[in-house]
Write a protein that holds these residues in place. Structure first.
Motif, PDB file in Angstrom:
ATOM      1  N   TRP A 153       0.856  -1.187   0.000  1.00  6.18           N
ATOM      2  CA  TRP A 153       0.000   0.000   0.000  1.00  6.18           C
ATOM      3  C   TRP A 153       0.893   1.239   0.000  1.00  6.18           C
ATOM      4  CZ3 TRP A 153      -5.185   0.280  -0.541  1.00  6.18           C
ATOM      5  CH2 TRP A 153      -5.945  -0.860  -0.292  1.00  6.18           C
ATOM      6  N   TYR A 154       0.551   2.174  -0.864  1.00  3.56           N
ATOM      7  CA  TYR A 154       1.203   3.468  -0.929  1.00  3.56           C
ATOM      8  C   TYR A 154       0.170   4.547  -0.614  1.00  3.56           C
ATOM      9  CZ  TYR A 154       5.189   1.557  -3.624  1.00  3.56           C
ATOM     10  OH  TYR A 154       6.309   0.859  -4.044  1.00  3.56           O
ATOM     11  N   ARG A 155       0.671   5.749  -0.372  1.00  4.83           N
ATOM     12  CA  ARG A 155      -0.225   6.895  -0.266  1.00  4.83           C
ATOM     13  C   ARG A 155       0.473   8.133  -0.822  1.00  4.83           C
ATOM     14  NH1 ARG A 155      -0.462   7.849   6.333  1.00  4.83           N
ATOM     15  NH2 ARG A 155       1.684   8.633   6.592  1.00  4.83           N
ATOM     16  N   GLN A 156      -0.359   9.056  -1.275  1.00  6.19           N
ATOM     17  CA  GLN A 156       0.167  10.313  -1.801  1.00  6.19           C
ATOM     18  C   GLN A 156      -0.719  11.453  -1.326  1.00  6.19           C
ATOM     19  OE1 GLN A 156       0.773  10.489  -6.064  1.00  6.19           O
ATOM     20  NE2 GLN A 156       2.301  12.091  -5.812  1.00  6.19           N
ATOM     21  N   ALA A 157      -0.122  12.317  -0.539  1.00  8.91           N
ATOM     22  CA  ALA A 157      -0.817  13.509  -0.070  1.00  8.91           C
ATOM     23  C   ALA A 157      -0.587  14.642  -1.062  1.00  8.91           C
ATOM     24  CB  ALA A 157      -0.306  13.896   1.310  1.00  8.91           C
ATOM     25  N   PRO A 158      -1.473  15.631  -1.074  1.00 11.67           N
ATOM     26  CA  PRO A 158      -1.313  16.753  -2.001  1.00 11.67           C
ATOM     27  C   PRO A 158       0.048  17.426  -1.855  1.00 11.67           C
ATOM     28  CG  PRO A 158      -3.467  16.827  -0.967  1.00 11.67           C
ATOM     29  CD  PRO A 158      -2.702  15.760  -0.270  1.00 11.67           C
ATOM     30  N   CYS A 181      -3.148   0.579  -3.769  1.00  8.88           N
ATOM     31  CA  CYS A 181      -2.535  -0.728  -3.590  1.00  8.88           C
ATOM     32  C   CYS A 181      -1.673  -1.033  -4.814  1.00  8.88           C
ATOM     33  CB  CYS A 181      -3.553  -1.816  -3.334  1.00  8.88           C
ATOM     34  SG  CYS A 181      -4.591  -2.255  -4.732  1.00  8.88           S
ATOM     35  N   ALA A 182      -0.694  -1.884  -4.610  1.00  5.23           N
ATOM     36  CA  ALA A 182       0.261  -2.211  -5.661  1.00  5.23           C
ATOM     37  C   ALA A 182       0.619  -3.684  -5.589  1.00  5.23           C
ATOM     38  CB  ALA A 182       1.515  -1.357  -5.520  1.00  5.23           C
ATOM     39  N   LEU A 183       0.879  -4.264  -6.738  1.00  9.83           N
ATOM     40  CA  LEU A 183       1.178  -5.691  -6.841  1.00  9.83           C
ATOM     41  C   LEU A 183       2.549  -5.882  -7.472  1.00  9.83           C
ATOM     42  CD1 LEU A 183      -1.299  -8.406  -8.060  1.00  9.83           C
ATOM     43  CD2 LEU A 183       0.968  -8.255  -9.097  1.00  9.83           C
ATOM     44  N   ASP A 184       3.357  -6.693  -6.836  1.00  6.70           N
ATOM     45  CA  ASP A 184       4.677  -7.055  -7.351  1.00  6.70           C
ATOM     46  C   ASP A 184       4.558  -8.496  -7.844  1.00  6.70           C
ATOM     47  OD1 ASP A 184       8.086  -6.832  -5.985  1.00  6.70           O
ATOM     48  OD2 ASP A 184       7.319  -7.485  -7.929  1.00  6.70           O
ATOM     49  N   LYS A 185       4.421  -8.642  -9.127  1.00  2.12           N
ATOM     50  CA  LYS A 185       4.016  -9.917  -9.706  1.00  2.12           C
ATOM     51  C   LYS A 185       5.081 -10.994  -9.544  1.00  2.12           C
ATOM     52  CE  LYS A 185       1.911 -11.800 -13.915  1.00  2.12           C
ATOM     53  NZ  LYS A 185       0.763 -12.328 -13.165  1.00  2.12           N
ATOM     54  N   GLY A 186       4.680 -12.109  -8.985  1.00  2.00           N
ATOM     55  CA  GLY A 186       5.566 -13.264  -8.869  1.00  2.00           C
ATOM     56  C   GLY A 186       6.650 -13.137  -7.815  1.00  2.00           C
ATOM     57  N   SER A 187       6.556 -12.113  -6.972  1.00  2.00           N
ATOM     58  CA  SER A 187       7.594 -11.879  -5.967  1.00  2.00           C
ATOM     59  C   SER A 187       7.146 -12.341  -4.588  1.00  2.00           C
ATOM     60  CB  SER A 187       7.933 -10.393  -5.893  1.00  2.00           C
ATOM     61  OG  SER A 187       8.572  -9.957  -7.059  1.00  2.00           O
ATOM     62  N   TYR A 188       8.061 -12.930  -3.857  1.00  2.00           N
ATOM     63  CA  TYR A 188       7.762 -13.290  -2.471  1.00  2.00           C
ATOM     64  C   TYR A 188       7.781 -12.029  -1.601  1.00  2.00           C
ATOM     65  CZ  TYR A 188       8.135 -15.386   2.136  1.00  2.00           C
ATOM     66  OH  TYR A 188       7.915 -15.720   3.448  1.00  2.00           O
ATOM     67  N   LYS A 192       9.156  -5.658  -3.757  1.00  2.00           N
ATOM     68  CA  LYS A 192      10.335  -4.852  -4.108  1.00  2.00           C
ATOM     69  C   LYS A 192       9.920  -3.604  -4.870  1.00  2.00           C
ATOM     70  CE  LYS A 192      12.185  -8.435  -6.122  1.00  2.00           C
ATOM     71  NZ  LYS A 192      11.343  -9.547  -5.622  1.00  2.00           N
ATOM     72  N   SER A 193       9.155  -3.764  -5.902  1.00  2.00           N
ATOM     73  CA  SER A 193       8.673  -2.622  -6.678  1.00  2.00           C
ATOM     74  C   SER A 193       7.380  -3.030  -7.375  1.00  2.00           C
ATOM     75  CB  SER A 193       9.718  -2.160  -7.689  1.00  2.00           C
ATOM     76  OG  SER A 193       9.954  -3.172  -8.634  1.00  2.00           O
ATOM     77  N   PRO A 194       6.484  -2.075  -7.558  1.00  2.00           N
ATOM     78  CA  PRO A 194       5.171  -2.416  -8.109  1.00  2.00           C
ATOM     79  C   PRO A 194       5.195  -2.656  -9.618  1.00  2.00           C
ATOM     80  CG  PRO A 194       5.297  -0.066  -7.686  1.00  2.00           C
ATOM     81  CD  PRO A 194       6.568  -0.649  -7.186  1.00  2.00           C
ATOM     82  N   ASP A 195       4.503  -3.682 -10.024  1.00  2.00           N
ATOM     83  CA  ASP A 195       4.258  -3.921 -11.441  1.00  2.00           C
ATOM     84  C   ASP A 195       2.895  -3.380 -11.858  1.00  2.00           C
ATOM     85  OD1 ASP A 195       5.838  -7.006 -10.839  1.00  2.00           O
ATOM     86  OD2 ASP A 195       6.660  -5.426 -12.121  1.00  2.00           O
ATOM     87  N   TYR A 196       1.977  -3.342 -10.915  1.00  2.00           N
ATOM     88  CA  TYR A 196       0.615  -2.876 -11.208  1.00  2.00           C
ATOM     89  C   TYR A 196       0.122  -2.018 -10.035  1.00  2.00           C
ATOM     90  CZ  TYR A 196       0.789  -6.528 -14.731  1.00  2.00           C
ATOM     91  OH  TYR A 196       1.147  -7.314 -15.804  1.00  2.00           O
TER      92      TYR A 196
END
Length: 121
Positions: A36-41, A96-103, A106-110
């Motif tokens: 999970w990420y967040r971005q404030a103004p 929300c972010a998904l790191d595909k195929g990673s245990y 590390k970094s979001p793919d989606y």
């Protein structure tokens, strides 16, 4: 095609609670680490919490440690962010972010489309 759909944002009072959900489709969710990420103004996007694909290891930003809990239900292809003791500084769009195929995350793919959380004092 991987899709992430967040829900559960809204308006809360300081010291209140909210629970965000993120439903995933189009991927083998049980082998994907989530975050999970967040971005404030006016601020950069900030990584808030991560969880391993199996759900046994969780990490948090110092700013939310002890107040937020990330969890997942692999049977429902859903990741959650339970937010307690909310503060006005938690006001942001949450992604929300998904790191595909990673245990480990590390970094979001989606990315999801984001859900607004507003905390009033």
């Amino acid at each position: 095609q991987v899709q992430l759909v967040e829900s559960g944002g809204g308006l809360a009072q300081a010291a209140g609670t909210l629970r965000l959900s993120c439903a995933a489709s189009g991927s083998i969710f049980s082998i994907d680490a989530m975050g999970w990420y967040r971005q404030a103004p006016g601020k950069q996007r900030e990584l808030v919490a991560t969880i391993t694909s199996g759900g046994n290891i969780r990490n948090y930003a110092d700013s939310v440690k002890g107040r937020f809990t990330i969890s997942r239900d692999n049977a429902k292809n859903t990741v959650y962010l339970q937010m307690n003791s909310l503060k006005p500084d938690d006001t942001a769009v949450y992604y929300c972010a998904l790191d595909k195929g990673s245990y480990y995350f590390k970094s979001p793919d989606y990315w999801g489309q984001g859900t607004q959380v507003t905390v009033s004092s």
